[in-house]
Write a protein that holds these residues in place. Structure first.
Motif, PDB file in Angstrom:
ATOM      1  N   GLU A   1      54.122   7.033  29.217  1.00  0.00           N
ATOM      2  CA  GLU A   1      53.179   7.834  28.423  1.00  0.00           C
ATOM      3  C   GLU A   1      52.348   8.738  29.322  1.00  0.00           C
ATOM      4  O   GLU A   1      52.084   9.890  28.985  1.00  0.00           O
ATOM      5  N   ARG A   2      51.944   8.217  30.483  1.00  0.00           N
ATOM      6  CA  ARG A   2      51.147   9.022  31.402  1.00  0.00           C
ATOM      7  C   ARG A   2      51.956  10.205  31.924  1.00  0.00           C
ATOM      8  O   ARG A   2      51.457  11.337  32.032  1.00  0.00           O
ATOM      9  N   LYS A   3      53.228   9.946  32.227  1.00  0.00           N
ATOM     10  CA  LYS A   3      54.092  11.019  32.715  1.00  0.00           C
ATOM     11  C   LYS A   3      54.302  12.083  31.648  1.00  0.00           C
ATOM     12  O   LYS A   3      54.209  13.289  31.926  1.00  0.00           O
ATOM     13  N   GLN A   4      54.564  11.636  30.394  1.00  0.00           N
ATOM     14  CA  GLN A   4      54.759  12.586  29.310  1.00  0.00           C
ATOM     15  C   GLN A   4      53.502  13.406  29.060  1.00  0.00           C
ATOM     16  O   GLN A   4      53.565  14.621  28.840  1.00  0.00           O
ATOM     17  N   PHE A   5      52.335  12.753  29.114  1.00  0.00           N
ATOM     18  CA  PHE A   5      51.080  13.474  28.894  1.00  0.00           C
ATOM     19  C   PHE A   5      50.815  14.463  30.025  1.00  0.00           C
ATOM     20  O   PHE A   5      50.337  15.579  29.788  1.00  0.00           O
ATOM     21  N   GLN A   6      51.162  14.068  31.262  1.00  0.00           N
ATOM     22  CA  GLN A   6      50.954  14.963  32.384  1.00  0.00           C
ATOM     23  C   GLN A   6      51.820  16.213  32.251  1.00  0.00           C
ATOM     24  O   GLN A   6      51.351  17.326  32.519  1.00  0.00           O
ATOM     25  N   GLU A   7      53.068  16.027  31.816  1.00  0.00           N
ATOM     26  CA  GLU A   7      53.929  17.182  31.604  1.00  0.00           C
ATOM     27  C   GLU A   7      53.385  18.077  30.508  1.00  0.00           C
ATOM     28  O   GLU A   7      53.436  19.307  30.617  1.00  0.00           O
ATOM     29  N   PHE A   8      52.845  17.446  29.444  1.00  0.00           N
ATOM     30  CA  PHE A   8      52.228  18.215  28.356  1.00  0.00           C
ATOM     31  C   PHE A   8      50.996  18.962  28.862  1.00  0.00           C
ATOM     32  O   PHE A   8      50.775  20.131  28.522  1.00  0.00           O
ATOM     33  N   LEU A   9      50.204  18.288  29.726  1.00  0.00           N
ATOM     34  CA  LEU A   9      48.976  18.886  30.253  1.00  0.00           C
ATOM     35  C   LEU A   9      49.277  20.081  31.156  1.00  0.00           C
ATOM     36  O   LEU A   9      48.532  21.073  31.167  1.00  0.00           O
ATOM     37  N   GLU A  10      50.386  19.989  31.882  1.00  0.00           N
ATOM     38  CA  GLU A  10      50.740  21.096  32.766  1.00  0.00           C
ATOM     39  C   GLU A  10      51.100  22.349  31.973  1.00  0.00           C
ATOM     40  O   GLU A  10      50.869  23.471  32.433  1.00  0.00           O
ATOM     41  N   LYS A  11      51.651  22.165  30.800  1.00  0.00           N
ATOM     42  CA  LYS A  11      51.996  23.308  29.960  1.00  0.00           C
ATOM     43  C   LYS A  11      50.824  23.767  29.100  1.00  0.00           C
ATOM     44  O   LYS A  11      50.786  24.915  28.664  1.00  0.00           O
ATOM     45  N   HIS A  12      49.895  22.841  28.828  1.00  0.00           N
ATOM     46  CA  HIS A  12      48.715  23.150  28.008  1.00  0.00           C
ATOM     47  C   HIS A  12      47.474  22.659  28.752  1.00  0.00           C
ATOM     48  O   HIS A  12      46.963  21.573  28.476  1.00  0.00           O
ATOM     49  N   PRO A  13      46.983  23.420  29.715  1.00  0.00           N
ATOM     50  CA  PRO A  13      45.894  22.980  30.602  1.00  0.00           C
ATOM     51  C   PRO A  13      44.590  22.634  29.884  1.00  0.00           C
ATOM     52  O   PRO A  13      43.727  21.976  30.455  1.00  0.00           O
ATOM     53  N   ASN A  14      44.410  23.107  28.664  1.00  0.00           N
ATOM     54  CA  ASN A  14      43.160  22.815  27.943  1.00  0.00           C
ATOM     55  C   ASN A  14      43.275  21.553  27.097  1.00  0.00           C
ATOM     56  O   ASN A  14      42.457  21.322  26.207  1.00  0.00           O
ATOM     57  N   SER A  15      44.264  20.699  27.360  1.00  0.00           N
ATOM     58  CA  SER A  15      44.518  19.524  26.527  1.00  0.00           C
ATOM     59  C   SER A  15      43.579  18.357  26.803  1.00  0.00           C
ATOM     60  O   SER A  15      43.774  17.270  26.268  1.00  0.00           O
ATOM     61  N   LEU A  16      42.566  18.556  27.658  1.00  0.00           N
ATOM     62  CA  LEU A  16      41.565  17.515  27.890  1.00  0.00           C
ATOM     63  C   LEU A  16      40.169  17.992  27.501  1.00  0.00           C
ATOM     64  O   LEU A  16      39.172  17.339  27.828  1.00  0.00           O
ATOM     65  N   ASP A  17      40.095  19.105  26.793  1.00  0.00           N
ATOM     66  CA  ASP A  17      38.794  19.667  26.436  1.00  0.00           C
ATOM     67  C   ASP A  17      37.982  18.728  25.557  1.00  0.00           C
ATOM     68  O   ASP A  17      36.793  18.490  25.794  1.00  0.00           O
ATOM     69  N   PHE A  18      38.597  18.206  24.514  1.00  0.00           N
ATOM     70  CA  PHE A  18      37.873  17.323  23.597  1.00  0.00           C
ATOM     71  C   PHE A  18      37.598  15.959  24.235  1.00  0.00           C
ATOM     72  O   PHE A  18      36.604  15.314  23.916  1.00  0.00           O
ATOM     73  N   VAL A  19      38.481  15.515  25.126  1.00  0.00           N
ATOM     74  CA  VAL A  19      38.223  14.276  25.869  1.00  0.00           C
ATOM     75  C   VAL A  19      36.990  14.453  26.739  1.00  0.00           C
ATOM     76  O   VAL A  19      36.112  13.582  26.812  1.00  0.00           O
ATOM     77  N   THR A  20      36.899  15.599  27.406  1.00  0.00           N
ATOM     78  CA  THR A  20      35.742  15.882  28.254  1.00  0.00           C
ATOM     79  C   THR A  20      34.462  15.897  27.444  1.00  0.00           C
ATOM     80  O   THR A  20      33.440  15.306  27.840  1.00  0.00           O
ATOM     81  N   GLN A  21      34.483  16.565  26.295  1.00  0.00           N
ATOM     82  CA  GLN A  21      33.299  16.620  25.443  1.00  0.00           C
ATOM     83  C   GLN A  21      32.916  15.214  24.952  1.00  0.00           C
ATOM     84  O   GLN A  21      31.741  14.851  24.929  1.00  0.00           O
ATOM     85  N   TRP A  22      33.909  14.425  24.582  1.00  0.00           N
ATOM     86  CA  TRP A  22      33.694  13.044  24.100  1.00  0.00           C
ATOM     87  C   TRP A  22      33.026  12.191  25.183  1.00  0.00           C
ATOM     88  O   TRP A  22      32.055  11.478  24.918  1.00  0.00           O
ATOM     89  N   LEU A  23      33.522  12.261  26.404  1.00  0.00           N
ATOM     90  CA  LEU A  23      32.951  11.482  27.503  1.00  0.00           C
ATOM     91  C   LEU A  23      31.588  12.016  27.914  1.00  0.00           C
ATOM     92  O   LEU A  23      30.697  11.250  28.307  1.00  0.00           O
ATOM     93  N   GLU A  24      31.399  13.334  27.829  1.00  0.00           N
ATOM     94  CA  GLU A  24      30.098  13.910  28.139  1.00  0.00           C
ATOM     95  C   GLU A  24      29.034  13.398  27.174  1.00  0.00           C
ATOM     96  O   GLU A  24      27.914  13.072  27.581  1.00  0.00           O
ATOM     97  N   GLU A  25      29.374  13.324  25.892  1.00  0.00           N
ATOM     98  CA  GLU A  25      28.436  12.815  24.894  1.00  0.00           C
ATOM     99  C   GLU A  25      28.073  11.370  25.181  1.00  0.00           C
ATOM    100  O   GLU A  25      26.896  10.983  25.113  1.00  0.00           O
ATOM    101  N   ALA A  26      29.063  10.549  25.497  1.00  0.00           N
ATOM    102  CA  ALA A  26      28.818   9.138  25.769  1.00  0.00           C
ATOM    103  C   ALA A  26      27.932   8.971  27.009  1.00  0.00           C
ATOM    104  O   ALA A  26      26.974   8.185  27.009  1.00  0.00           O
ATOM    105  N   ALA A  27      28.228   9.712  28.068  1.00  0.00           N
ATOM    106  CA  ALA A  27      27.424   9.626  29.289  1.00  0.00           C
ATOM    107  C   ALA A  27      26.015  10.121  29.039  1.00  0.00           C
ATOM    108  O   ALA A  27      25.027   9.532  29.508  1.00  0.00           O
TER     109      ALA A  27
END
Length: 508
Positions: free
Chosen positions: A245-271
């Motif tokens: 799953e990590r490998k598949q997500f990494q390949e997806f992330l390389e093609k779509h570099p903004n695929s962690l935007d909402f994760v970043t916002q989610w973790l920023e809110e929690a912190a």
């Protein structure tokens, strides 16, 4: 803490990329004043988060889209097999009035009509029938394991298409004998659950209906074989799914570099929430570490745990779900619905037992009976058509009736009219999410889940907070499934979370 999560959820609404935007209780509720004070003091952070910055758009080819879709599909299937122990492949059932089903029925009817015409000719024509025998042969062979040498030889010998064609040309083909062999072999290879269907095939005497029925049962056997394969590979897939799953997500992330935007916002809110002093006072100590500044900074693990708890208070209609938990979106929604029902159920039982005589509130059989009654009345709480106020009115009537009945059986005086009115009123008040008792129960449930997350690898596991004893079994079931899902998600995506938090937690 539940109010913290609720308010945080409300205050952050619209920040996504898409603009969418009661003396009788004091003995029963230990520390209720303290719990309420925690809730009241837990105001959300006033810091406003910036919208995630998307990478510049780029054009992609159809081939890239198809390849990405295939990778996401494969990752989703592997994830579902590992996470869902009840994962099963089911036969495709088209809607009765759908165009696809109508077309399928027409084509199938035409095919079987053609076969019927050929077999009724004088002499019969077996071209279509032989093709069907060939398909059946390949299907039967696909069910065999490498060690099934004898069965493989039998199928190959009896269903020899060249020999069958010669017999047809010479008028010596006995199609009924072939069908008898096929049915016998199906009985040998099918799962026990299909024995009855295979047995019924022997009662069909006409060739065309028999072939139709054979293919219908073979389709079911294919599904059975696929599910057997899934159950067989699950233990092996568990060992490799994290890396896959990590490998598949990494390949997806390389093609779509903004695929962690909402994760970043989610973790920023929690912190951001945990770094707020009032939030840290309202939450249990979960391993904070001091930073280089005057203000202690939360431990990355504490931020992740709190972030997962925020998913249980998520506004699914107006906020995009973080990308790394998107495959489990429906599961987190189900946890949220289960906890909402448990909160109301726990609150109703809490106010009920606080007014009942100790002689009956301590009776396990009565507590279980009352819990089941209330659960049944709240079963459809997740449906849009469900009206909680009306349901709680019914709950109040039923609870008062059961309590008075149990009091009488135990030699106590039934509830007075005034007490019934008070109890019904308290239960009716549970319809509001802002009801103090409901908020206490909600806060304690979330605190229990957070404690469970921290101690998931320790023994003994935490016990249910005071007042939640009647719903402990249900609460532990949710907690076990929630923690299992969270821990798996951490194993897959922890490198991404660590990288994001390493940047967030060093900000001044």
């Amino acid at each position: 803490m539940s109010e913290n999560l609720d308010k945080s959820n409300i205050n952050e609404e619209g920040k996504s990329k898409s603009n969418d935007s009661e003396q009788g209780l004091e003995d029963a509720v230990e520390g209720s004043d303290e719990a309420l004070q925690k809730i009241k003091s837990g105001s959300p952070s006033t810091q406003r988060l910036q919208r995630p910055h998307s990478s510049p758009p780029r054009f992609v080819t159809v081939e890239e889209l198809l390849e990405t879709a295939k990778g996401v599909t494969n990752m989703t299937i592997a994830h579902e097999i590992v996470i869902n122990g009840d994962f099963r492949i089911k036969p495709v059932e088209l809607p009765e009035d759908s165009l696809e089903k109508k077309v399928k029925d027409i084509v199938h009817k035409a095919f079987w009509d053609c076969l019927s015409v050929q077999l009724c000719e004088d002499p019969p024509t077996y071209d279509q029938a032989i093709k069907l025998v060939g398909e059946i042969k390949e299907t039967l062979l696909s069910f065999l394991l490498p060690g099934h040498t004898r069965l493989r030889n039998q199928i190959t010998e009896v269903l020899d298409l060249d020999l069958i064609k010669q017999e047809a040309e010479n008028g010596a083909l006995d199609i009924s004998k072939l069908a008898e062999f096929i049915i016998g072999m199906m009985g040998t290879l099918c799962a026990p659950v299909r024995d009855e269907e295979v047995k019924k095939l022997k009662d069909i005497k006409e060739i065309v209906p028999l072939f139709r029925a054979i293919f219908s049962v073979l389709d079911l056997m294919k599904v059975d074989m696929a599910n057997f394969a899934v159950s067989s590979i699950r233990p092996h897939l568990m060992q490799q799914s994290v890396e896959y799953e990590r490998k598949q997500f990494q390949e997806f992330l390389e093609k779509h570099p903004n695929s962690l935007d909402f994760v970043t916002q989610w973790l920023e809110e929690a912190a951001d929430d945990l770094m707020n002093q009032k939030y840290r006072n309202a939450l249990p100590a979960v391993g904070e570490a001091s930073g280089s500044g005057d203000s202690p900074r939360p431990d990355p693990v504490a931020v992740q745990n709190y972030a997962y708890l925020k998913l249980l208070k998520w506004d699914h209609l107006h906020r995009p779900f973080p990308e790394t938990v998107l495959m489990d979106h429906s599961r987190f929604q189900e946890f949220q619905l289960q906890l909402e029902q448990l909160t109301v159920l726990g609150a109703v039982l809490l106010v009920t037992f606080s007014m009942a005589a100790p002689g009956i509130s301590s009776r396990a059989d009565f507590a279980e009976k009352l819990k089941m009654i209330v659960k049944i009345l709240l079963t459809d709480m997740h449906l849009p058509s469900f009206h909680l106020e009306d349901a709680l009115t019914t709950v109040g009537e039923k609870v008062c009736l059961e309590v008075s009945s149990c009091l009488s059986l135990c030699g106590f005086s039934p509830l007075t009219t005034d007490k019934e009115a008070v109890l019904k009123g308290q239960i009716q008040a549970m319809a509001s999410p802002d009801n103090p008792i409901r908020r206490i129960v909600d806060s304690r449930i979330l605190t229990f889940l957070e404690t469970y997350l921290v101690s998931s690898h320790q023994k003994p596991l935490p016990t249910a907070p005071g007042g939640l004893g009647p719903v402990q079994t249900e609460l532990e079931e949710v907690a076990i499934n929630f923690v299992r899902l969270v821990n798996y998600n951490k194993m897959v995506f922890s490198p991404y979370y660590d990288a994001i938090l390493s940047k967030i937690l060093v900000r001044p």
